[in-house]
Design a protein around this motif. Structure first.
Motif, mmCIF file in Angstrom:
data_model
loop_
_atom_site.group_PDB
_atom_site.id
_atom_site.type_symbol
_atom_site.label_atom_id
_atom_site.label_comp_id
_atom_site.label_asym_id
_atom_site.label_seq_id
_atom_site.Cartn_x
_atom_site.Cartn_y
_atom_site.Cartn_z
ATOM 1 N N THR A 1 0.820 -1.207 0.000
ATOM 2 C CA THR A 1 0.000 0.000 0.000
ATOM 3 C C THR A 1 0.855 1.258 0.000
ATOM 4 N N GLN A 2 1.867 1.295 0.845
ATOM 5 C CA GLN A 2 2.714 2.487 0.902
ATOM 6 C C GLN A 2 3.591 2.629 -0.340
ATOM 7 N N ALA A 3 3.933 1.527 -0.989
ATOM 8 C CA ALA A 3 4.650 1.606 -2.263
ATOM 9 C C ALA A 3 3.769 2.263 -3.326
ATOM 10 N N ALA A 4 2.478 1.936 -3.302
ATOM 11 C CA ALA A 4 1.541 2.556 -4.246
ATOM 12 C C ALA A 4 1.396 4.047 -3.969
ATOM 13 N N MET B 1 6.717 8.162 6.495
ATOM 14 C CA MET B 1 5.918 6.963 6.231
ATOM 15 C C MET B 1 6.757 5.699 6.126
ATOM 16 N N TRP B 2 7.961 5.785 5.511
ATOM 17 C CA TRP B 2 8.720 4.566 5.319
ATOM 18 C C TRP B 2 9.279 4.011 6.618
ATOM 19 N N LEU B 3 9.662 4.882 7.553
ATOM 20 C CA LEU B 3 10.143 4.389 8.837
ATOM 21 C C LEU B 3 9.040 3.638 9.565
ATOM 22 N N TRP B 4 7.837 4.223 9.621
ATOM 23 C CA TRP B 4 6.742 3.596 10.356
ATOM 24 C C TRP B 4 6.194 2.377 9.627
#
Length: 357
Positions: free
Chosen positions: A65-68, A169-172
């Protein structure tokens, strides 16, 4: 993007039904094989193995989801999970009710939908009652309760999402995904089972991207949706009794697909079996649990999939709070039930009268 396909007769809302049907069938097949269920992961006898399946799916859903989001395909800026005034009271009460209800019915709504397709009539009755009460809470006689509890809010400002915290966002995403994978790798599941669980997780970003990017149409917009069962169950019930007046949506296709997928998997791989209630007491317990989940799912903003498997990957604080309250409600209900069972099984302290020899 949808307008670039240049369909002459198929609109984006119509295409979303077929897309949801595909997503639903895939989920139904995979969930039937893996016995995917959040309740089992919390309080089931095989909770360790069940948790491995659930958290593997969550880890994959998070990263996908975060990659999108990073690719610019979708954004959750205007999503209902990202409202700064978080309805804390509704989420807390709803989560507790939902969690307790799924313990009473021995399954979360996604699991019960799958079981409905494999011949379990108890699950089918629960699903029907759940959909009815959810619709009552959304638009019927219980709607004033929803609006009253929803009026108690806390202004979260920019911190409605973990992405607003230091690290971004990427850390979390990494923290949550690594924690989920740590649980999965200690679950004792084989590689094949974890791969199937990962495929369930992939369905979450696939649905977000499908509805929010591929099927996006400026002239005929649809809502961005993923795996969820509360609103879809209510929508499916309403459509089934008024199909000549309203068109089906993503949720209707999803519910239908899950049942079809579970039916196919249970027939092909074994597991289809007609089951029903054993006695009136059990019937009452399941109906009570279904009603609690119907109210709770609406108040909490989603079920274990809507707020959990699909909601947590958005990094929404509201979704995290909701799934935490669902877990707390399930644990509390299981504790109460186990105490009652222990009391019933305990030998009486009063000596029984001795019969004459």
């Amino acid at each position: 993007m949808f307008e670039t396909f240049e369909f002459e007769t198929l609109t984006a809302p119509q295409a979303s039904v077929y897309f949801a049907l595909i997503i639903g069938v895939l989920f139904g097949v995979l969930a039937q094989i893996t016995k995917f269920c959040f309740r089992r992961a919390l309080v089931g006898e095989d909770r360790r193995a069940a948790a491995g399946v659930w958290f593997t799916a969550l880890a994959v859903a998070l990263v996908g989801t975060q990659a999108a989001v990073a690719a610019g395909w979708i954004t959750f800026d205007d999503h209902r999970f990202m409202i700064s005034d978080m309805p804390v009271l509704a989420i807390a009460i709803g989560g507790l009710l939902f969690g307790a209800g799924m313990v009473l019915t021995r399954g979360c709504v996604s699991r019960l939908t799958v079981l409905s397709g494999s011949g379990n009539l108890r699950a089918a009755v629960v699903l029907l009652v759940f959909a009815l009460v959810a619709h009552m809470t959304l638009k019927g006689v219980l709607a004033p309760l929803r609006t009253s509890l929803g009026a108690v809010t806390v202004d979260m400002g920019d911190y409605i999402t973990l992405a607003a915290l230091p690290g971004g966002m990427w850390l979390w995403t990494a923290i949550l995904a690594v924690a989920a994978l740590a649980i999965a790798l200690r679950s004792g599941n084989g590689g094949g089972m974890l791969i199937l669980a990962a495929l369930i997780g992939l369905l979450v970003p696939a649905a977000w991207v499908g509805t929010g990017f591929v099927l996006f149409d400026d002239f005929d917009p649809i809502g961005m949706e993923s795996l969820s069962f509360t609103s879809p169950a209510a929508d499916t019930l309403f459509w089934s009794i008024a199909s000549t007046s309203i068109a089906p949506g993503f949720g209707t296709g999803l519910i239908g697909g899950v049942i079809l997928g579970a039916l196919a998997a249970s027939l092909i791989f074994g597991g289809f079996q007609w089951q029903s209630f054993e006695n009136p007491r059990q019937t009452g317990r399941y109906i009570l649990g279904a009603s609690m989940m119907g109210v709770g799912g609406v108040l909490a903003g989603g079920c274990t999939l809507g707020a959990g498997l699909s909601g947590v990957p958005t990094l929404s604080v509201a979704a995290l709070f909701a799934i935490a309250m669902i877990a707390a409600g399930a644990k509390a209900a299981q504790f109460v039930l186990s105490q009652g069972d222990a009391s019933a099984a305990a030998p009486s302290a009063t000596p029984l009268p001795q019969q004459a020899a």
